[in-house]
Write an enzyme that holds these catalytic residues in place. Sequence first.
Site, PDB file in Angstrom:
ATOM      1  NE  ARG A   1      29.895 -77.421  40.484  1.00  0.00           N
ATOM      2  CZ  ARG A   1      28.532 -77.172  40.577  1.00  0.00           C
ATOM      3  NH1 ARG A   1      27.887 -76.613  39.785  1.00  0.00           N
ATOM      4  NH2 ARG A   1      27.903 -77.737  41.598  1.00  0.00           N
TER       5      ARG A   1
ATOM      6  CD  GLU B   1      25.980 -83.084  38.715  1.00  0.00           C
ATOM      7  OE1 GLU B   1      26.642 -82.651  39.630  1.00  0.00           O
ATOM      8  OE2 GLU B   1      25.789 -82.706  37.793  1.00  0.00           O
TER       9      GLU B   1
ATOM     10  N   GLY C   1      22.304 -74.760  41.608  1.00  0.00           N
ATOM     11  CA  GLY C   1      23.226 -75.798  41.238  1.00  0.00           C
ATOM     12  C   GLY C   1      24.503 -75.208  40.476  1.00  0.00           C
TER      13      GLY C   1
ATOM     14  CB  SER D   1      29.301 -74.013  42.627  1.00  0.00           C
ATOM     15  OG  SER D   1      30.064 -74.296  43.768  1.00  0.00           O
ATOM     16  CB  SER D   2      25.694 -69.126  44.504  1.00  0.00           C
ATOM     17  OG  SER D   2      24.793 -70.110  44.991  1.00  0.00           O
TER      18      SER D   2
ATOM     19  CG  ASP E   1      30.779 -77.491  43.899  1.00  0.00           C
ATOM     20  OD1 ASP E   1      30.535 -78.202  43.062  1.00  0.00           O
ATOM     21  OD2 ASP E   1      29.698 -77.360  44.746  1.00  0.00           O
TER      22      ASP E   1
ATOM     23  CG  ASN F   1      20.724 -73.775  51.004  1.00  0.00           C
ATOM     24  OD1 ASN F   1      21.435 -74.723  51.140  1.00  0.00           O
ATOM     25  ND2 ASN F   1      20.855 -72.451  50.878  1.00  0.00           N
ATOM     26  CE  LYS F   2      25.948 -78.356  48.237  1.00  0.00           C
ATOM     27  NZ  LYS F   2      27.174 -78.831  47.196  1.00  0.00           N
TER      28      LYS F   2
END
Length: 460
Positions: A44, A50, A146, A148-149, A193, A236-237
């Site tokens: 997405r 945000e 960013g 949404s993988s 997401d 990677n968050k």
Amino acid sequence: MDTPPIVTVDTLEGSLVEKINLLTKDFEKNYGFPPEFIARVPGRVNLIGEHIDYCGYAVFPMAIDQEILMAVKPRQDQHLELTNVNPAYEDHSCELMNFDIDKGIPHWFKYCLCGVKGIMENSSKTKNELKGLNARIHGLIPPGAGLSSSSAVVCAAALAFAHVNGLVYKKQELADNCARSERYIGTEGGGMDQAIAMLATQGTAKLIEFNPLRAHDTKLPTGAVFVIAHSLAEVNKAASSLFNCRVMECRLAAKVLARLHGINPDSVTRLADVQCSLNKTLPEMASLAGLYLHDDPYSKEEVSKLLEMTESQLENKILSENTRDVNLFKLRQRALHVFQEAHRVWQFRDICNSGSATALQELGQLMFDSHSSCRDLYECSHPQLDHLVEVSRNRCLGARLTGAGWGGCMVALVPENGVKSFIDHLKENYYKNLPAARDRDLNEVLFATQPGSGAAIFNL
């Protein structure tokens, strides 16, 4: 909302059929037998809104064509066999009854396990009745972009595991379930997401509200095309405390604002809770945040005193595991961003519905304003992202970071007749001299997109 569609591959056409056929052959080569079905979940792009879903506010995403595909063969035992087409990602196998998701390195397969665990804990069957699966994933969403993988992997695994075990959920139930289960890996995210992954419909963006989850189709103005450009700064968050620190700062801002207005801080966890209690508009809440919260960072000691608790209680009752060693919190800046950004979402929706002749220009300005806020107030941008937005500024109608930030992608609003020249401009003025771009297929990291469809099962 209905369950995700189950269709047969022979009803499909175009590039998706090619991708499914390639994955089917790859699965059979790896396992020695063919899969029974493919679970598809799109990535997405968030057009605006945000870092506000976990504060209780509406967001404005759309699904993109890039997706996660998971080829699956049900098993008759309780074994999970997870493999990835990308040889850089190691295989993983475990048993349903005893796997664990630790919050260390966020390996790709842990996102699969999050989806499986979420279904296991919300199943009408006992754990002993559930069956395992062989799965092979092909990720067509650039990781760390960013887009949404990670959430798409969670959703694909949940959808596949539910299908294997004959469990039927509505799309909304799956979205809520996946949003909760992704937190097993340690990320305190919202539900955007997972909601767009499950609820997306071809041709429309979605304004998504939370608590309860509601999704509203919104047609984008004629001539609007969104171009996604990866800055090639990857993050990677789940691998750092940056994301969770912002969540905690918003949580603390909500509790401090509540205390300063005579509201029991134990009764609120999100900034939207405070707004609801005070019955104020979003601009009014931004004014209150600017007035009541000071600009200097709050120390852990100051926050503890304001909330009438010890620092130890603050750490154990409010802060997440990976933010307990954070000592300074920027409450005013984070709250201002959230209230102003939440207002921009509704302005964006209203402009889309207005039919105004200047709609594209108005939407573009909101996107530029959003990026400035993410950069300056929320501090979730990255020098490469800022540079990408500046390179784009005079060649598009609007641009902003999208996703968690700290790297990843920009989304730009471009008039339909200017897409090719805009993409060429970025290739020449951003990617040409970027070392990280030298061995990359730029078509994978720079592309135009239109609103796509949501999750589905394809029977083979």
